[in-house]
Design an enzyme around this catalytic site. Structure first.
Site, PDB file in Angstrom:
ATOM      1  N   PHE A   6      -5.580   9.203   3.564  1.00 28.51           N
ATOM      2  CA  PHE A   6      -6.233   8.028   2.983  1.00 28.51           C
ATOM      3  C   PHE A   6      -7.126   7.406   4.050  1.00 28.51           C
ATOM      4  O   PHE A   6      -7.191   7.884   5.188  1.00 28.51           O
ATOM      5  CB  PHE A   6      -5.197   7.020   2.464  1.00 28.51           C
ATOM      6  CG  PHE A   6      -4.261   6.481   3.511  1.00 28.51           C
ATOM      7  CD1 PHE A   6      -4.469   5.241   4.083  1.00 28.51           C
ATOM      8  CD2 PHE A   6      -3.142   7.211   3.910  1.00 28.51           C
ATOM      9  CE1 PHE A   6      -3.605   4.735   5.044  1.00 28.51           C
ATOM     10  CE2 PHE A   6      -2.261   6.715   4.863  1.00 28.51           C
ATOM     11  CZ  PHE A   6      -2.492   5.474   5.430  1.00 28.51           C
ATOM     12  N   GLY A   7      -7.832   6.365   3.672  1.00 29.32           N
ATOM     13  CA  GLY A   7      -8.731   5.733   4.634  1.00 29.32           C
ATOM     14  C   GLY A   7      -9.829   6.675   5.093  1.00 29.32           C
ATOM     15  O   GLY A   7     -10.490   7.336   4.283  1.00 29.32           O
ATOM     16  N   ASP A   9      -1.427  -3.255  11.464  1.00 29.47           N
ATOM     17  CA  ASP A   9      -2.859  -3.491  11.302  1.00 29.47           C
ATOM     18  C   ASP A   9      -3.566  -2.387  12.066  1.00 29.47           C
ATOM     19  O   ASP A   9      -3.308  -2.176  13.257  1.00 29.47           O
ATOM     20  CB  ASP A   9      -3.286  -4.860  11.830  1.00 29.47           C
ATOM     21  CG  ASP A   9      -4.658  -5.243  11.285  1.00 29.47           C
ATOM     22  OD1 ASP A   9      -4.772  -5.439  10.059  1.00 29.47           O
ATOM     23  OD2 ASP A   9      -5.620  -5.315  12.064  1.00 29.47           O
ATOM     24  N   ASN A  30       0.847  -1.194   0.000  1.00 32.35           N
ATOM     25  CA  ASN A  30       0.000   0.000   0.000  1.00 32.35           C
ATOM     26  C   ASN A  30       0.881   1.242   0.000  1.00 32.35           C
ATOM     27  O   ASN A  30       1.608   1.494   0.963  1.00 32.35           O
ATOM     28  CB  ASN A  30      -0.911  -0.026   1.228  1.00 32.35           C
ATOM     29  CG  ASN A  30      -1.856   1.165   1.297  1.00 32.35           C
ATOM     30  OD1 ASN A  30      -1.418   2.305   1.395  1.00 32.35           O
ATOM     31  ND2 ASN A  30      -3.144   0.900   1.265  1.00 32.35           N
ATOM     32  N   ASP A  89      -9.308   9.335   6.990  1.00 30.68           N
ATOM     33  CA  ASP A  89      -8.687  10.600   7.415  1.00 30.68           C
ATOM     34  C   ASP A  89      -9.555  11.821   7.147  1.00 30.68           C
ATOM     35  O   ASP A  89      -9.532  12.787   7.911  1.00 30.68           O
ATOM     36  CB  ASP A  89      -7.337  10.799   6.714  1.00 30.68           C
ATOM     37  CG  ASP A  89      -6.271   9.848   7.229  1.00 30.68           C
ATOM     38  OD1 ASP A  89      -6.548   9.139   8.215  1.00 30.68           O
ATOM     39  OD2 ASP A  89      -5.173   9.816   6.652  1.00 30.68           O
TER      40      ASP A  89
END
Length: 206
Positions: A159-160, A74, A9, A162
């Site tokens: 990303f995610g 994780d 990633n 955020d």
């Protein structure tokens, strides 16, 4: 010291490389052919260890265990009003909506879940477990970032989740903050900082 990450990633690789500037950091696909790792754990720690051990086993098969350490992360977001969801399923939260979940589809589902609860915001926190595997064994650390989620996306740096998470003490989303500020407060950075203490000790005998 060379460290291979249990991920390809680009966003995670970029963040970890920015934090560990004194180490040679490699994405998974730079050292070996990426392979599927089934995250069957029930916690961030279990999944981080599953990933890092799978990669370290590959290093041993390639006779590279004396040259590399393996590092995994994780992480996920836990929203209070949703009972801690999406939690360990953060990266694949929308797999009931799309075949291949993306950051965008995951955020859309989270916003939908907030609206179903008739709220625009909720306390939440990020968790990151950092796992390291090397000749000396396995090591793990945790980092946390507390704040709240909102039902809109703001910013373009991240990303995610955020773009819809505001850390305690801030008025901007993580996606609106500059890189230096993010590195100082992020859950991943906190976990990486604690792991750096372990790495310094291991580096003496590696």
């Amino acid at each position: 010291m060379k460290i291979i990450l249990a991920t390809s990633n680009k966003d995670k690789v970029k963040e970890i490389k920015a934090f560990y500037k004194n180490y040679e950091i490699y994405a998974l696909n730079e050292i070996m052919q990426p392979f599927e790792i089934k995250e069957t754990g029930s916690s961030f720690k279990e999944n981080a260890l599953i990933k890092v051990n799978a990669v370290y086993k590959k290093l041993e098969e390639m006779k590279l265990e004396n040259e590399f350490m393996a590092l995994s992360d994780d992480s996920g977001i836990c929203v209070d009003i949703l009972g801690g969801a999406p939690g360990i399923y953060s990266a694949r939260y929308s797999n009931d909506m799309v075949i291949h979940p993306t950051d965008e589809s995951n955020r859309a589902k989270l916003i939908s879940k907030l609206h179903k609860k008739n709220v625009k915001t909720s306390p939440a926190h990020y968790t990151a477990c950092i796992a390291l595997s090397c000749k000396s064994g396995n090591f793990t650390t945790h980092g946390f970032m507390h704040g709240r989620v909102i039902d809109e996306e703001r910013g373009n740096n991240g990303f995610g989740y955020d773009f819809m998470f505001i850390a305690n003490g801030f008025s901007k989303t993580i996606g609106e903050l500059d890189e230096n500020t993010k590195l100082k407060i992020s859950h991943r950075s906190k976990g990486l900082f604690l792991m750096s203490k372990i790495l310094k000790i291991l580096n003496r005998s590696f």
